[in-house]
Design a protein around this motif. Structure first.
Motif, PDB file in Angstrom:
ATOM      1  N   ASP A  35       0.820  -1.218   0.000  1.00 16.25           N
ATOM      2  CA  ASP A  35       0.000   0.000   0.000  1.00 16.25           C
ATOM      3  C   ASP A  35       0.850   1.262   0.000  1.00 16.25           C
ATOM      4  N   SER A  36       2.098   1.160   0.490  1.00 12.24           N
ATOM      5  CA  SER A  36       2.929   2.368   0.611  1.00 12.24           C
ATOM      6  C   SER A  36       3.224   2.992  -0.748  1.00 12.24           C
ATOM      7  N   LYS A  37       3.211   2.177  -1.801  1.00 10.35           N
ATOM      8  CA  LYS A  37       3.517   2.639  -3.175  1.00 10.35           C
ATOM      9  C   LYS A  37       4.922   3.251  -3.289  1.00 10.35           C
ATOM     10  N   VAL A  38       5.708   3.124  -2.227  1.00 10.27           N
ATOM     11  CA  VAL A  38       7.057   3.687  -2.213  1.00 10.27           C
ATOM     12  C   VAL A  38       8.093   2.587  -2.042  1.00 10.27           C
ATOM     13  N   LEU A  39       7.794   1.671  -1.139  1.00  8.01           N
ATOM     14  CA  LEU A  39       8.764   0.612  -0.843  1.00  8.01           C
ATOM     15  C   LEU A  39       8.861  -0.381  -1.993  1.00  8.01           C
ATOM     16  N   ASP A  40      10.023  -1.012  -2.102  1.00  9.81           N
ATOM     17  CA  ASP A  40      10.135  -2.210  -2.932  1.00  9.81           C
ATOM     18  C   ASP A  40       9.286  -3.273  -2.251  1.00  9.81           C
ATOM     19  N   VAL A  88      10.882   0.419   6.601  1.00  9.08           N
ATOM     20  CA  VAL A  88      10.004   1.087   7.569  1.00  9.08           C
ATOM     21  C   VAL A  88       8.780   1.542   6.808  1.00  9.08           C
ATOM     22  N   ALA A  89       7.616   1.287   7.346  1.00 12.06           N
ATOM     23  CA  ALA A  89       6.404   1.826   6.716  1.00 12.06           C
ATOM     24  C   ALA A  89       5.315   2.007   7.757  1.00 12.06           C
ATOM     25  N   VAL A  90       4.528   3.045   7.530  1.00 11.09           N
ATOM     26  CA  VAL A  90       3.365   3.323   8.373  1.00 11.09           C
ATOM     27  C   VAL A  90       2.175   3.485   7.439  1.00 11.09           C
ATOM     28  N   ASP A  91       1.066   2.880   7.817  1.00  8.45           N
ATOM     29  CA  ASP A  91      -0.156   2.993   7.034  1.00  8.45           C
ATOM     30  C   ASP A  91      -0.479   4.481   6.835  1.00  8.45           C
ATOM     31  N   SER A  93      -3.046   6.229   6.824  1.00  5.41           N
ATOM     32  CA  SER A  93      -3.997   6.852   7.757  1.00  5.41           C
ATOM     33  C   SER A  93      -3.349   7.221   9.088  1.00  5.41           C
ATOM     34  N   MET A  94      -2.162   6.682   9.365  1.00  5.65           N
ATOM     35  CA  MET A  94      -1.533   6.868  10.678  1.00  5.65           C
ATOM     36  C   MET A  94      -0.268   7.725  10.606  1.00  5.65           C
ATOM     37  N   ARG A  95       0.011   8.252   9.440  1.00  2.00           N
ATOM     38  CA  ARG A  95       1.266   9.009   9.303  1.00  2.00           C
ATOM     39  C   ARG A  95       1.162  10.362   9.997  1.00  2.00           C
ATOM     40  N   GLY A  96       2.317  10.887  10.360  1.00  2.00           N
ATOM     41  CA  GLY A  96       2.361  12.220  10.955  1.00  2.00           C
ATOM     42  C   GLY A  96       2.039  12.243  12.442  1.00  2.00           C
ATOM     43  N   HIS A  97       1.959  11.072  13.060  1.00  2.00           N
ATOM     44  CA  HIS A  97       1.672  11.007  14.500  1.00  2.00           C
ATOM     45  C   HIS A  97       2.872  10.495  15.296  1.00  2.00           C
ATOM     46  N   GLY A  98       4.021  10.420  14.667  1.00  2.00           N
ATOM     47  CA  GLY A  98       5.205   9.956  15.387  1.00  2.00           C
ATOM     48  C   GLY A  98       5.312   8.445  15.509  1.00  2.00           C
ATOM     49  N   VAL A  99       4.500   7.709  14.742  1.00  2.00           N
ATOM     50  CA  VAL A  99       4.516   6.244  14.869  1.00  2.00           C
ATOM     51  C   VAL A  99       5.846   5.663  14.373  1.00  2.00           C
ATOM     52  N   ILE A 128      12.556  11.972   0.902  1.00  2.00           N
ATOM     53  CA  ILE A 128      12.813  12.987   1.942  1.00  2.00           C
ATOM     54  C   ILE A 128      12.146  12.607   3.276  1.00  2.00           C
ATOM     55  N   PRO A 129      10.883  12.115   3.284  1.00  2.00           N
ATOM     56  CA  PRO A 129      10.281  11.741   4.570  1.00  2.00           C
ATOM     57  C   PRO A 129      11.147  10.750   5.351  1.00  2.00           C
ATOM     58  N   SER A 130      11.706   9.763   4.648  1.00  2.00           N
ATOM     59  CA  SER A 130      12.529   8.771   5.332  1.00  2.00           C
ATOM     60  C   SER A 130      13.831   9.391   5.844  1.00  2.00           C
ATOM     61  N   GLN A 131      14.433  10.260   5.042  1.00  2.00           N
ATOM     62  CA  GLN A 131      15.660  10.932   5.499  1.00  2.00           C
ATOM     63  C   GLN A 131      15.378  11.754   6.752  1.00  2.00           C
ATOM     64  N   GLU A 135      16.931  11.219  10.537  1.00  2.00           N
ATOM     65  CA  GLU A 135      17.653  12.379  11.074  1.00  2.00           C
ATOM     66  C   GLU A 135      17.060  12.777  12.427  1.00  2.00           C
ATOM     67  N   SER A 136      15.726  12.740  12.494  1.00  2.00           N
ATOM     68  CA  SER A 136      15.038  13.109  13.731  1.00  2.00           C
ATOM     69  C   SER A 136      15.380  12.125  14.855  1.00  2.00           C
ATOM     70  N   VAL A 137      15.434  10.841  14.525  1.00  2.00           N
ATOM     71  CA  VAL A 137      15.764   9.824  15.541  1.00  2.00           C
ATOM     72  C   VAL A 137      17.213  10.012  16.009  1.00  2.00           C
TER      73      VAL A 137
HETATM   74  C1  LIG Z   1       8.513   7.581   6.083  1.00  2.00           C
HETATM   75  C2  LIG Z   1       7.348   7.137   6.973  1.00  2.00           C
HETATM   76  C3  LIG Z   1       7.694   5.766   7.562  1.00  2.00           C
HETATM   77  C4  LIG Z   1       7.191   8.167   8.121  1.00  2.00           C
HETATM   78  O1  LIG Z   1       6.180   7.691   9.019  1.00  2.00           O
HETATM   79  P1  LIG Z   1       5.460   8.673  10.083  1.00  2.00           P
HETATM   80  O2  LIG Z   1       4.885   7.822  11.161  1.00  2.00           O
HETATM   81  O3  LIG Z   1       4.524   9.588   9.372  1.00  2.00           O
HETATM   82  O4  LIG Z   1       6.692   9.516  10.636  1.00  2.00           O
HETATM   83  P2  LIG Z   1       6.756  10.296  12.035  1.00  2.00           P
HETATM   84  O5  LIG Z   1       5.427  10.943  12.290  1.00  2.00           O
HETATM   85  O6  LIG Z   1       7.269   9.376  13.089  1.00  2.00           O
HETATM   86  O7  LIG Z   1       7.818  11.437  11.737  1.00  2.00           O
HETATM   87  C5  LIG Z   1       9.183  11.327  12.153  1.00  2.00           C
HETATM   88  C6  LIG Z   1       9.959  12.522  11.627  1.00  2.00           C
HETATM   89  O8  LIG Z   1       9.984  12.504  10.192  1.00  2.00           O
HETATM   90  C7  LIG Z   1       9.433  13.707   9.670  1.00  2.00           C
HETATM   91  N1  LIG Z   1       8.573  13.377   8.522  1.00  2.00           N
HETATM   92  C8  LIG Z   1       7.689  12.355   8.431  1.00  2.00           C
HETATM   93  N2  LIG Z   1       7.039  12.412   7.244  1.00  2.00           N
HETATM   94  C9  LIG Z   1       7.543  13.505   6.601  1.00  2.00           C
HETATM   95  C10 LIG Z   1       7.272  14.104   5.332  1.00  2.00           C
HETATM   96  N3  LIG Z   1       6.350  13.595   4.508  1.00  2.00           N
HETATM   97  N4  LIG Z   1       7.993  15.197   4.971  1.00  2.00           N
HETATM   98  C11 LIG Z   1       8.935  15.710   5.791  1.00  2.00           C
HETATM   99  N5  LIG Z   1       9.224  15.210   7.024  1.00  2.00           N
HETATM  100  C12 LIG Z   1       8.531  14.113   7.414  1.00  2.00           C
HETATM  101  C13 LIG Z   1       8.575  14.254  10.788  1.00  2.00           C
HETATM  102  O9  LIG Z   1       8.418  15.674  10.676  1.00  2.00           O
HETATM  103  C14 LIG Z   1       9.361  13.864  12.020  1.00  2.00           C
HETATM  104  O10 LIG Z   1      10.442  14.739  12.208  1.00  2.00           O
HETATM  105  P3  LIG Z   1      10.555  15.669  13.539  1.00  2.00           P
HETATM  106  O11 LIG Z   1      10.655  14.701  14.685  1.00  2.00           O
HETATM  107  O12 LIG Z   1      11.802  16.442  13.303  1.00  2.00           O
HETATM  108  O13 LIG Z   1       9.298  16.480  13.567  1.00  2.00           O
HETATM  109  C15 LIG Z   1       6.016   7.088   6.199  1.00  2.00           C
HETATM  110  O14 LIG Z   1       5.839   8.308   5.504  1.00  2.00           O
HETATM  111  C16 LIG Z   1       5.937   5.935   5.197  1.00  2.00           C
HETATM  112  O15 LIG Z   1       5.506   4.828   5.537  1.00  2.00           O
HETATM  113  N6  LIG Z   1       6.345   6.187   3.929  1.00  2.00           N
HETATM  114  C17 LIG Z   1       6.292   5.161   2.882  1.00  2.00           C
HETATM  115  C18 LIG Z   1       7.354   4.100   3.078  1.00  2.00           C
HETATM  116  C19 LIG Z   1       8.765   4.674   3.131  1.00  2.00           C
HETATM  117  O16 LIG Z   1       9.123   5.574   2.387  1.00  2.00           O
HETATM  118  N7  LIG Z   1       9.595   4.110   4.052  1.00  2.00           N
HETATM  119  C20 LIG Z   1      10.967   4.540   4.245  1.00  2.00           C
HETATM  120  C21 LIG Z   1      11.924   3.864   3.336  1.00  2.00           C
HETATM  121  S1  LIG Z   1      12.349   2.220   3.888  1.00  2.00           S
END
Ligand SMILES: CC(C)(COP(=O)(O)OP(=O)(O)OC[C@H]1O[C@@H](n2cnc3c(N)ncnc32)[C@H](O)[C@@H]1OP(=O)(O)O)[C@@H](O)C(=O)NCCC(=O)NCCS
Length: 175
Positions: A35-40, A88-91, A93-99, A128-131, A135-137
């Motif tokens: 469902d992520s449409k991003v991951l392999d 790493v992946a989050v559904d 509907s649950m993104r942006g909550h620190g999961v 970028i979201p993954s980076q 970085e945040s962790v």
């Molecule tokens: C990447 C992913 C796992 C983040 O999940 P999430 O639960 O929404 O992330 P969190 O809420 O825990 O955010 C953690 C940090 O990342 C940042 N972040 C998360 N999504 C972001 C986005 N779309 N753009 C910019 N920053 C983002 C958050 O701001 C937070 O940083 P902060 O602590 O400095 O505020 C999710 O977007 C996902 O499943 N993506 C598709 C799969 C993928 O790309 N996986 C990674 C490669 S293996």
């Protein structure tokens, strides 16, 4: 209705449980990855096998008994002090909550107890979201955060993005 109740919407508290995956989670991990449409997306078998053989270095986030996110990882054989995060992946509907960050912190805490002091992963340059996540962790844990080239695009047989190595490492004390 008392004045204090007027106009207040009920708030929903998100309760997320974090636990080791079991074989029964394999199918759901595969679904979240698809469902992520991003991951392999690997075979369903690989997720089931991962939950069986690498549960100690993986984690699932669960809401109301249903997995909404996962991290799969392994202890690097050539450097047992490093936890290598595979996916790493989050559904959606649950993104942006620190999961995702919470999963990585829970997993890193567990890994630390078993002598893994560094966390590595690979990320494509456009993710970028993954980076930001890693970085945040790193920042929250006071770790160095470094990037190195690892797999160039021409390493892969298909049109795959490069995969850069990201390293979360303990600071080396000044001599
Ligand atoms: C990447 C992913 C796992 C983040 O999940 P999430 O639960 O929404 O992330 P969190 O809420 O825990 O955010 C953690 C940090 O990342 C940042 N972040 C998360 N999504 C972001 C986005 N779309 N753009 C910019 N920053 C983002 C958050 O701001 C937070 O940083 P902060 O602590 O400095 O505020 C999710 O977007 C996902 O499943 N993506 C598709 C799969 C993928 O790309 N996986 C990674 C490669 S293996």
């Amino acid at each position: 209705m008392s004045p204090s109740q007027a106009g207040t919407a009920p708030t929903t508290v998100l309760t997320v449980d974090y636990r080791m995956p079991t074989v029964a989670d394999g199918t759901r991990l595969w679904e979240i990855a698809s469902d992520s449409k991003v991951l392999d997306v690997n075979s369903s078998y690989s997720y089931v096998l991962w939950c069986h053989d690498f549960a100690d270095t993986s984690i699932v986030a669960e809401v109301d008994g249903r997995p909404v996110g996962f991290v799969t990882g392994y202890r690097r054989q050539s450097d047992p002090s490093t936890l290598m995060v595979w996916q790493v992946a989050v559904d959606d509907s649950m993104r942006g909550h620190g999961v995702a960050a919470s999963m990585l912190h829970h997993l890193f805490d567990r890994a630390n107890r078993h002598g893994m002091v560094a966390m590595h992963t690979t990320i494509s340059p456009d993710n970028i979201p993954s980076q930001r996540l890693f970085e945040s962790v790193a920042k929250a844990r006071g770790l160095r955060f470094e990037r190195r080239d690892l797999f160039a695009a021409n390493t892969f047989p298909d049109s795959h993005e490069p995969e850069d190595l990201y390293m979360l490492e303990p600071e080396i004390p000044e001599p």
